[in-house]
Scaffold this active site. Structure first.
Site, short mmCIF file in Angstrom:
data_model
loop_
_atom_site.label_atom_id
_atom_site.label_comp_id
_atom_site.label_asym_id
_atom_site.label_seq_id
_atom_site.Cartn_x
_atom_site.Cartn_y
_atom_site.Cartn_z
N HIS A 75 0.84 -1.20 0.00
CA HIS A 75 0.00 0.00 0.00
C HIS A 75 0.88 1.25 0.00
O HIS A 75 1.76 1.39 0.83
CB HIS A 75 -0.90 0.01 1.24
CG HIS A 75 -2.09 -0.90 1.12
ND1 HIS A 75 -3.21 -0.78 1.89
CD2 HIS A 75 -2.33 -1.93 0.27
CE1 HIS A 75 -4.09 -1.70 1.54
NE2 HIS A 75 -3.57 -2.42 0.57
N TYR A 203 -9.19 5.47 7.52
CA TYR A 203 -9.34 5.80 8.93
C TYR A 203 -10.35 6.95 9.00
O TYR A 203 -10.09 8.02 8.43
CB TYR A 203 -8.02 6.28 9.53
CG TYR A 203 -6.98 5.20 9.74
CD1 TYR A 203 -6.14 4.79 8.70
CD2 TYR A 203 -6.83 4.59 10.99
CE1 TYR A 203 -5.18 3.81 8.89
CE2 TYR A 203 -5.86 3.61 11.19
CZ TYR A 203 -5.04 3.22 10.15
OH TYR A 203 -4.09 2.24 10.35
N LYS A 295 1.02 -0.45 15.12
CA LYS A 295 2.42 -0.55 15.53
C LYS A 295 2.77 -1.77 16.39
O LYS A 295 3.96 -2.08 16.56
CB LYS A 295 2.82 0.72 16.32
CG LYS A 295 2.89 1.97 15.45
CD LYS A 295 4.16 1.99 14.61
CE LYS A 295 4.10 2.92 13.46
NZ LYS A 295 3.97 2.27 12.15
N TYR A 383 4.02 6.27 10.18
CA TYR A 383 3.19 5.13 9.80
C TYR A 383 4.01 4.06 9.09
O TYR A 383 3.85 2.86 9.35
CB TYR A 383 2.02 5.59 8.91
CG TYR A 383 0.91 4.57 8.84
CD1 TYR A 383 -0.19 4.64 9.68
CD2 TYR A 383 0.97 3.51 7.93
CE1 TYR A 383 -1.20 3.68 9.62
CE2 TYR A 383 -0.03 2.55 7.86
CZ TYR A 383 -1.11 2.65 8.71
OH TYR A 383 -2.10 1.70 8.67
P1 RFL Z 1 1.76 -12.10 21.55
O1 RFL Z 1 1.30 -12.13 20.16
O2 RFL Z 1 0.76 -11.79 22.61
O3 RFL Z 1 2.43 -13.51 21.85
C1 RFL Z 1 2.79 -13.92 23.14
C2 RFL Z 1 2.77 -15.44 23.17
O4 RFL Z 1 3.17 -15.88 24.45
C3 RFL Z 1 2.30 -16.90 24.87
N1 RFL Z 1 2.35 -16.95 26.35
C4 RFL Z 1 3.02 -17.87 27.06
N2 RFL Z 1 3.75 -18.92 26.68
C5 RFL Z 1 4.32 -19.67 27.66
N3 RFL Z 1 4.15 -19.43 28.99
C6 RFL Z 1 3.42 -18.38 29.41
N4 RFL Z 1 3.26 -18.13 30.71
C7 RFL Z 1 2.82 -17.54 28.43
N5 RFL Z 1 2.05 -16.43 28.48
C8 RFL Z 1 1.78 -16.10 27.23
C9 RFL Z 1 0.96 -16.53 24.31
O5 RFL Z 1 0.08 -17.64 24.21
C10 RFL Z 1 1.37 -15.99 22.95
O6 RFL Z 1 1.41 -17.01 21.98
O7 RFL Z 1 2.96 -11.07 21.78
P2 RFL Z 1 4.18 -10.63 20.79
O8 RFL Z 1 4.84 -11.81 20.20
O9 RFL Z 1 4.94 -9.64 21.57
O10 RFL Z 1 3.44 -9.89 19.58
C11 RFL Z 1 2.79 -8.68 19.75
C12 RFL Z 1 1.59 -8.59 18.82
O11 RFL Z 1 0.84 -9.79 18.86
C13 RFL Z 1 0.69 -7.44 19.23
O12 RFL Z 1 1.44 -6.28 19.48
C14 RFL Z 1 -0.35 -7.08 18.21
O13 RFL Z 1 -1.13 -8.15 17.79
C15 RFL Z 1 -1.25 -6.02 18.84
N6 RFL Z 1 -2.47 -5.92 18.14
C16 RFL Z 1 -2.46 -5.25 16.99
N7 RFL Z 1 -1.31 -4.69 16.54
C17 RFL Z 1 -1.28 -4.06 15.39
O14 RFL Z 1 -0.20 -3.61 14.97
N8 RFL Z 1 -2.43 -3.91 14.65
C18 RFL Z 1 -3.63 -4.47 15.05
O15 RFL Z 1 -4.61 -4.37 14.38
C19 RFL Z 1 -3.67 -5.16 16.27
N9 RFL Z 1 -4.82 -5.73 16.69
C20 RFL Z 1 -3.64 -6.52 18.65
C21 RFL Z 1 -4.82 -6.42 17.88
C22 RFL Z 1 -3.65 -7.21 19.86
C23 RFL Z 1 -4.81 -7.79 20.35
N10 RFL Z 1 -4.75 -8.44 21.63
C24 RFL Z 1 -5.76 -9.17 22.26
C25 RFL Z 1 -3.56 -8.39 22.43
C26 RFL Z 1 -5.98 -7.02 18.33
C27 RFL Z 1 -5.99 -7.70 19.56
C28 RFL Z 1 -7.29 -8.33 19.97
C1 PHB Z 2 -5.99 -4.49 10.72
O1 PHB Z 2 -6.07 -4.71 9.50
O2 PHB Z 2 -6.30 -5.33 11.57
C2 PHB Z 2 -5.53 -3.16 11.17
C3 PHB Z 2 -5.02 -2.26 10.26
C4 PHB Z 2 -4.59 -1.01 10.68
C5 PHB Z 2 -4.68 -0.69 12.02
C6 PHB Z 2 -5.17 -1.60 12.93
C7 PHB Z 2 -5.60 -2.84 12.51
O3 PHB Z 2 -4.28 0.55 12.42
#
Ligand code: RFL
Ligand code: PHB
Length: 388
Positions: A75, A203, A295, A383
């Site tokens: 993009h 957005y 991020k 971004y």
């Molecule tokens: P993760 O992905 O949470 O992975 C951590 C892993 O550790 C495991 N774990 C354990 N394993 C062993 N022993 C324990 N005691 C443990 N405790 C936990 C978990 O099962 C998991 O597999 O962290 P990591 O690797 O730092 O990655 C970070 C990203 O996943 C996170 O920053 C993003 O997904 C945040 N996030 C989003 N980020 C974006 O940039 N754009 C998004 O749209 C976006 N949507 C989101 C999100 C995070 C969400 N949640 C619930 C945290 C949407 C959600 C719902």
């Molecule tokens: C997504 O596609 O899940 C998404 C994209 C941009 C954002 C957050 C989530 O800022």
């Protein structure tokens, strides 16, 4: 009790842990990854969607970008919608860079497959992981798997276990400084197998609240609307979400049945330092950003970049300098991404009565953004991802 040994014990098989494992593999450093959940659960968690060029480059460096190259959508910009109009922020024109839309789910699947292909250990369903002796010279982990107790001895521990993990909680509280901001709303997300509303992300700041049109592929769309944190999903049948999206985004879109629906809270959080003795934190284990700037996943990748370079230097030349510098180097970038995510969240969401001073400030900020190349350049630069 079974006992094994490795150089770096990694807790968590999210993007941070899996990418670190691959970076270490390429550098010739041994690791074992312990993950609490099973493989299906980890592979099906729906989260982020936008990759910075730096994240794409790291996946290339570890040779895990074949599918990303084929299926990732490059993009050149995003659209910001408010007061009934859409305004484009052209990244390529403003800063000469792009982002790639490719789901975190796909990144995770590709990394797990690569890990298994090289035969490095990845233990799913490792229960009760506990860290011992991280402030000494010879740390070890204990965990339960298939009802047996296991010991994993190591040189270092990488805490990549997310916000609710055990790693940060192992560090004595008085040694940590935490910074926290919760926002008075959440994001209600919907995933559906319909073509996206537009070929780029939109957005929207609307008087009914924020909305975002995103995607996973030319056939799969991801949308979000600002909602209450305690929103009850039963009150949001698909039709109501589609209607709300049309109003807020000001576009018509193809609708269809949702294949996933959830509410996520928004928060900003940083815990300092990102190291205690031989335990190093990376990704959500140390910091959370609200998703508005896309991020979270990218910050996990930049932490892993610094940490993998530090371990490589430690094992190649016995040099601890980068390990000692890790926390401050990673945090310098983390705080800038925290600022950007907080700023974008503050500008685009509904916090106040539309007649309030604060709401007029939001509007002035948006008008300034679309009218000023300098302001759009600042948005674009953040971004697409600050350098590291
Ligand atoms: P993760 O992905 O949470 O992975 C951590 C892993 O550790 C495991 N774990 C354990 N394993 C062993 N022993 C324990 N005691 C443990 N405790 C936990 C978990 O099962 C998991 O597999 O962290 P990591 O690797 O730092 O990655 C970070 C990203 O996943 C996170 O920053 C993003 O997904 C945040 N996030 C989003 N980020 C974006 O940039 N754009 C998004 O749209 C976006 N949507 C989101 C999100 C995070 C969400 N949640 C619930 C945290 C949407 C959600 C719902
Ligand atoms: C997504 O596609 O899940 C998404 C994209 C941009 C954002 C957050 C989530 O800022």
């Amino acid at each position: 009790m079974a006992e094994i040994r490795t150089q770096v014990a990694i807790i968590g098989a999210g993007p941070a842990g899996l990418l670190l494992g691959q970076m270490l593999h390429v550098a010739g450093v041994d690791s074992v990854i312990l993950e609490r959940q099973d493989r299906t659960y980890v592979e099906n968690r729906i989260r982020a969607g936008v990759l910075e060029q730096g994240t794409v480059d790291m996946l290339h460096e570890v040779g895990v970008d074949a599918r990303l190259k084929r299926e990732g959508l490059v993009h050149d910009g995003v659209e910001i919608a408010f007061l009934g109009k859409r305004h484009r922020v052209d990244f390529r024109d403003l800063v000469g860079k792009t982002v790639t839309v490719y789901g975190q789910t796909e990144v995770t699947r590709d990394l797990i497959e690569a890990r298994l292909a090289v035969g490095r250990p990845l233990v799913f369903e490792a229960a009760d992981v506990a860290i011992h002796g991280a402030d000494g010279d010879a740390p070890w982990l204990t965990y339960r798997k298939d009802d047996a107790l296991h010991t994993l001895r190591c040189d270092y521990v990488a805490g990549c276990d997310g916000y609710h993990g055990v790693s940060r909680q192992t560090i004595p509280r008085h040694l940590l400084r935490t910074y926290d901001r919760t926002y008075p709303f959440g994001w209600l997300g919907i995933l559906a197998d319909v073509p996206p509303a537009s070929h780029e992300l939109i957005y929207a700041a609307h008087e009914r609240g924020f909305a975002l049109a995103s995607m996973r592929s030319p056939r799969r769309s991801r949308y979000y609307i600002q909602s209450r944190i305690d929103e009850r999903l039963e009150e949001w049948p698909d039709e109501r979400i589609w209607e709300e999206l049309k109003l807020r985004l000001g576009v018509s879109m193809t609708t269809g049945p949702s294949i996933e629906k959830s509410v996520a809270p928004l928060r900003s959080f940083v815990s300092e330092p990102m190291r205690w003795g031989r335990l190093f934190l990376a990704g959500d284990a140390a910091h959370i950003v609200p998703p508005t700037g896309a991020k979270g996943l990218n910050l996990a990748a930049s932490d892993v970049y610094y940490l993998s370079r530090a371990f490589r230097s430690r094992y190649r030349s016995g040099d601890d300098y980068l390990l000692d510098a890790y926390s401050s180097m990673a945090l310098a970038r983390v705080w800038k991404a925290e600022r950007f995510s907080w700023w974008l969240t503050s500008m685009l969401h509904k916090f106040h009565d539309p007649d309030s001073f604060e709401a007029r400030m939001q509007l002035a900020e948006l008008e300034y953004l679309i009218g000023s190349r300098a302001a759009r350049t600042a948005l674009a630069e953040n971004y697409v991802g600050l350098p590291y």
